[in-house]
Scaffold this active site. Structure first.
Site, PDB file in Angstrom:
ATOM      1  N   ASP A  96      20.521  34.588   4.675  1.00 45.74           N
ATOM      2  CA  ASP A  96      21.820  34.378   4.035  1.00 45.74           C
ATOM      3  C   ASP A  96      21.616  33.543   2.776  1.00 45.74           C
ATOM      4  O   ASP A  96      20.568  32.922   2.584  1.00 45.74           O
ATOM      5  CB  ASP A  96      22.773  33.649   4.996  1.00 45.74           C
ATOM      6  CG  ASP A  96      24.152  33.399   4.377  1.00 45.74           C
ATOM      7  OD1 ASP A  96      24.701  34.338   3.780  1.00 45.74           O
ATOM      8  OD2 ASP A  96      24.668  32.269   4.456  1.00 45.74           O
ATOM      9  N   SER A  97      22.645  33.510   1.945  1.00 42.76           N
ATOM     10  CA  SER A  97      22.644  32.634   0.769  1.00 42.76           C
ATOM     11  C   SER A  97      22.590  31.165   1.180  1.00 42.76           C
ATOM     12  O   SER A  97      22.231  30.317   0.371  1.00 42.76           O
ATOM     13  CB  SER A  97      23.916  32.872  -0.038  1.00 42.76           C
ATOM     14  OG  SER A  97      25.046  32.507   0.726  1.00 42.76           O
ATOM     15  N   TYR A 128      26.048  32.770  -3.484  1.00 43.06           N
ATOM     16  CA  TYR A 128      25.699  34.023  -4.156  1.00 43.06           C
ATOM     17  C   TYR A 128      26.940  34.713  -4.740  1.00 43.06           C
ATOM     18  O   TYR A 128      26.834  35.515  -5.667  1.00 43.06           O
ATOM     19  CB  TYR A 128      25.031  34.987  -3.166  1.00 43.06           C
ATOM     20  CG  TYR A 128      23.554  34.734  -2.874  1.00 43.06           C
ATOM     21  CD1 TYR A 128      22.883  33.617  -3.359  1.00 43.06           C
ATOM     22  CD2 TYR A 128      22.825  35.658  -2.110  1.00 43.06           C
ATOM     23  CE1 TYR A 128      21.546  33.412  -3.083  1.00 43.06           C
ATOM     24  CE2 TYR A 128      21.472  35.460  -1.837  1.00 43.06           C
ATOM     25  CZ  TYR A 128      20.838  34.338  -2.318  1.00 43.06           C
ATOM     26  OH  TYR A 128      19.512  34.147  -2.052  1.00 43.06           O
ATOM     27  N   GLY A 129      28.083  34.436  -4.152  1.00 39.93           N
ATOM     28  CA  GLY A 129      29.323  35.153  -4.488  1.00 39.93           C
ATOM     29  C   GLY A 129      29.604  35.338  -5.967  1.00 39.93           C
ATOM     30  O   GLY A 129      29.927  36.436  -6.416  1.00 39.93           O
ATOM     31  N   CYS A 167      24.719  38.277   5.012  1.00 44.77           N
ATOM     32  CA  CYS A 167      25.477  37.800   3.855  1.00 44.77           C
ATOM     33  C   CYS A 167      26.149  39.034   3.265  1.00 44.77           C
ATOM     34  O   CYS A 167      25.484  40.017   2.939  1.00 44.77           O
ATOM     35  CB  CYS A 167      24.507  37.177   2.855  1.00 44.77           C
ATOM     36  SG  CYS A 167      25.239  36.789   1.247  1.00 44.77           S
ATOM     37  N   GLU A 181      29.445  25.213   2.702  1.00 43.97           N
ATOM     38  CA  GLU A 181      28.098  24.721   2.375  1.00 43.97           C
ATOM     39  C   GLU A 181      28.053  23.189   2.358  1.00 43.97           C
ATOM     40  O   GLU A 181      27.000  22.602   2.571  1.00 43.97           O
ATOM     41  CB  GLU A 181      27.617  25.300   1.026  1.00 43.97           C
ATOM     42  CG  GLU A 181      27.224  26.780   1.078  1.00 43.97           C
ATOM     43  CD  GLU A 181      25.946  27.056   1.904  1.00 43.97           C
ATOM     44  OE1 GLU A 181      25.046  26.214   1.936  1.00 43.97           O
ATOM     45  OE2 GLU A 181      25.890  28.135   2.539  1.00 43.97           O
ATOM     46  N   CYS A 194      32.839  37.624   4.898  1.00 45.98           N
ATOM     47  CA  CYS A 194      31.843  36.662   4.422  1.00 45.98           C
ATOM     48  C   CYS A 194      31.418  35.895   5.667  1.00 45.98           C
ATOM     49  O   CYS A 194      32.277  35.423   6.425  1.00 45.98           O
ATOM     50  CB  CYS A 194      32.466  35.722   3.384  1.00 45.98           C
ATOM     51  SG  CYS A 194      31.345  34.381   2.900  1.00 45.98           S
ATOM     52  N   HIS A 254      30.327  33.088   6.021  1.00 43.31           N
ATOM     53  CA  HIS A 254      30.705  31.674   6.035  1.00 43.31           C
ATOM     54  C   HIS A 254      32.088  31.456   6.676  1.00 43.31           C
ATOM     55  O   HIS A 254      32.387  30.356   7.127  1.00 43.31           O
ATOM     56  CB  HIS A 254      30.767  31.115   4.603  1.00 43.31           C
ATOM     57  CG  HIS A 254      29.422  30.874   3.982  1.00 43.31           C
ATOM     58  ND1 HIS A 254      28.605  31.891   3.562  1.00 43.31           N
ATOM     59  CD2 HIS A 254      28.748  29.714   3.718  1.00 43.31           C
ATOM     60  CE1 HIS A 254      27.488  31.367   3.038  1.00 43.31           C
ATOM     61  NE2 HIS A 254      27.548  30.063   3.126  1.00 43.31           N
TER      62      HIS A 254
END
Lengths: 269, 269
Positions: free
Chosen positions: A9-10, A41-42, A72, A151, A183, A185
């Site tokens: 993943d990012s 990354y978005g 991701c 994050e 996503c 996240h």
């Protein structure tokens, strides 16, 4: 040696897939790479996301994994096709599992999708949903503020709640019975998202669904782990190791409470 | 010509898989065989079920399907492995999809399974669940009276309700948060089963889950149908055509309301 499931993943988002894989397939060994130094990354251009994802795949392939999960959505939209054609192990993205789960769950055929700018502007969910059924109606929304919150590890603060509310506002008066968390996240913010969307909108986690499809694919290839030895998982990140480890321990909780885990910082590119 | 998804069952139970495939993959053509003249399979010895299933597969394979779905738990338990090794198209059973969905859905790790005598005595669900996770606790129960009710088309009568209640009684004081409907006939009785088990037990339909995994497998093989021409489905049964057609029309409802369908009686063996 036991072949692992490689998950990338990012940043910390792919841990939502890790948690589900650990829960649904506790015999499987996991090697994780979170590119926390370069997250999110978005907002990045697709060719840069493709380049970063390729670097991570090159790193992970050294461990001879039995499958690679691009956990991701942004990287799936930008890189799944090209990476799949380049490596010999199966590569699983998160977008099609999320789309299939939404088609299975919706009663009205009206589905919402939230994701990063990269994911939403790629139109990958619309394409995946329409490939399955021409009758699906889709409303999409990019929510660029949510990944940075996750994050930073701020899942339950007052400002987080406010940002989620504000981000989702355009979705609250749309007609839908399912909302795809497009996503990995976003499951970190699931409770708040459910509160904002109300009890009648089912949340579809692309993370959970990908864990399940990984199970399906490994079973169909006769590649499920057997035996009762607990695997030793390996976690790599490119950024702040302490923050990554703290978020991982908090999120994975009992899943890694009693088992040995290797942690390491590795920068790529 | 468009390759079809071939779906077979001992009788009308596989129509629950058909309905979900039609809903989740409306572009796909379906060829169905229901062995209504020889239903139920549940009480038959495993080698007889294997023989009957083999006859149906031989019949279906003539249509050059892209996948064969054994939409019958009893036949999956008795014949999936042998049939898979004999034919060159992918063969999907209903037991592993149901097991995977239950592992994904359970929070407590306590799962119930109901099925025919053949399915439950084969131990196939226990094997499938334990293969995925050693931590799952399973309670199983054979409910031999339920398939005959469904084959007669009696879904909502008072006596049906009584039989379902009596059949499930041993499960109602067991600790579980998921109950696998381990027979594709049982979704016809879903409402009553949910009433008896109470609102806190999630019902997992092996039928719905199989439709979804069929979607996963076709996608991963690059075999999903494209184009916007509506497919013409074909239904075969071996018994009373009028009863079969009446149950199929009632169950599939709007899914086949406006589209052409071929109906035919064909006896095998």
């Amino acid at each position: 040696m036991q072949q692992a499931i490689a998950i990338l993943d990012s940043g910390v988002g792919g841990l939502t897939v890790v948690k589900e894989v650990m829960r649904q397939l506790p015999r499987e060994k996991i090697i994780y790479y979170g590119d926390t130094a370069r997250a999110p990354y978005g907002p990045r251009p697709a060719d840069e996301v493709l380049k970063f994802t390729g670097q991570i795949v090159d790193f992970l392939i050294q461990f001879d994994p039995k499958v690679i999960v691009i956990a991701c959505n942004t990287a799936t939209a930008a890189a799944l096709e090209e990476i799949s054609s380049k490596v010999s192990v199966p590569v699983i993205g998160v977008i099609h599992p999320g789309a299939r789960a939404a088609i299975s769950a919706t009663n009205t055929g009206h589905v919402g999708v939230i994701g990063t700018v990269g994911t939403i502007s790629s139109g990958a969910y619309t394409t995946a949903l329409k490939q399955l059924s021409p009758y699906i109606e889709i409303v999409s929304l990019a929510c660029p503020l949510l990944v940075p919150i996750v994050e930073r590890g701020e899942f339950h603060s007052k400002s987080t709640s406010l940002i989620v509310r504000k981000s989702l506002l355009p979705m609250t008066n749309q007609y839908m019975d399912c909302l795809i968390l497009g996503c990995t996240h976003y499951p970190f913010l699931r409770e708040t998202i459910q509160e904002v969307m109300g009890p009648y909108v089912k949340l579809i986690s692309s993370a959970d669904e990908t864990a399940r499809e990984t199970s399906t694919i490994l079973y169909n290839k006769g590649k499920l782990a057997s035996g009762d030895t607990l695997p030793i998982h390996q976690f790599y990140c490119s950024g702040d190791a302490r923050l990554f480890r703290s978020i991982a321990r908090q999120w994975l909780g009992e899943q890694i409470g009693n088992i040995p885990v290797l942690w390491q910082v590795t920068r790529l590119g």
